[in-house]
Design a protein around this motif. Structure first.
Motif, short mmCIF file in Angstrom:
data_model
loop_
_atom_site.label_atom_id
_atom_site.label_comp_id
_atom_site.label_asym_id
_atom_site.label_seq_id
_atom_site.Cartn_x
_atom_site.Cartn_y
_atom_site.Cartn_z
N PHE A 63 0.82 -1.21 0.00
CA PHE A 63 0.00 0.00 0.00
C PHE A 63 0.85 1.25 0.00
N ALA A 65 -0.36 5.10 1.14
CA ALA A 65 -1.46 5.91 1.66
C ALA A 65 -0.96 7.33 1.86
N ARG A 67 -1.58 11.39 2.61
CA ARG A 67 -2.46 12.34 3.29
C ARG A 67 -1.94 13.73 3.00
N THR A 105 -4.02 5.12 -1.93
CA THR A 105 -5.09 5.97 -1.43
C THR A 105 -4.55 7.38 -1.20
#
Length: 127
Positions: A63, A65, A67, A105
Motif C-alpha cells: 500500500f 497511503a 495524506r 489511497t
C-alpha cells in the motif's frame, strides 16, 4: 502549506522515496496553488504492516497511503483536483511494482487556518 505524508508498506523494495516525493511536489507545484518552499513532504515506511487477515498478504499486497493537509478555505473542487492529481502521480511512480497488488489511497484534509502556526528560523534566502 501543504503537508504531504506518504505511508508505504515495507515490501515495496526498490521504491525510490526521494524520487516519489519529487514527483509529488512537482505535481503540487504544477497546480499553481502553492509556492515551492511551502510544500513539505515525507515518506514513512511501515515495516510492520498487514493487509487483510491472510498470513501471506504481505507477500502479494502493498500500500501507499497519502495524506495531503491544506489550510481551510479552499473550494471542494480544488481539494478534489489535488487528490486526483496526487493519485495519478503516485500511480505513475508505482507502475513498476506489477508483482504486487498495490493499493493507492489519497486523503485530502483541511487544517483550520486559525489553528495552524508557522515559524521560519535560520538563514533566509537572498533576494
Amino acid at each position: 502549506m501543504p503537508h504531504l505524508i506518504v505511508h508505504t508498506s515495507g515490501n515495496l523494495q526498490g521504491l525510490d522515496e526521494s524520487w516519489l516525493l519529487l514527483q509529488a511536489n512537482r505535481a503540487l507545484m504544477a497546480s499553481g496553488l502553492f509556492m515551492d518552499s511551502d510544500i513539505k513532504s515525507r515518506v514513512v515506511r511501515c515495516d510492520s504492516f498487514r493487509v487483510g487477515v491472510d498470513s501471506h498478504e504481505d507477500e502479494t499486497h502493498a500500500f501507499v497511503a497519502a495524506r495531503l493537509a491544506v489550510l481551510s478555505g479552499r473550494e471542494f473542487s480544488l481539494r478534489e483536483h489535488l487528490g486526483l492529481l496526487l493519485q495519478k502521480t503516485l500511480e505513475r511512480c508505482l507502475a513498476g511494482f506489477d508483482h504486487l497488488q498495490v493499493q493507492i489511497t489519497v486523503e485530502v484534509v483541511e487544517i483550520e487556518s486559525e489553528l495552524y502556526f508557522k515559524s521560519v528560523i535560520g538563514k533566509q534566502p537572498q533576494a
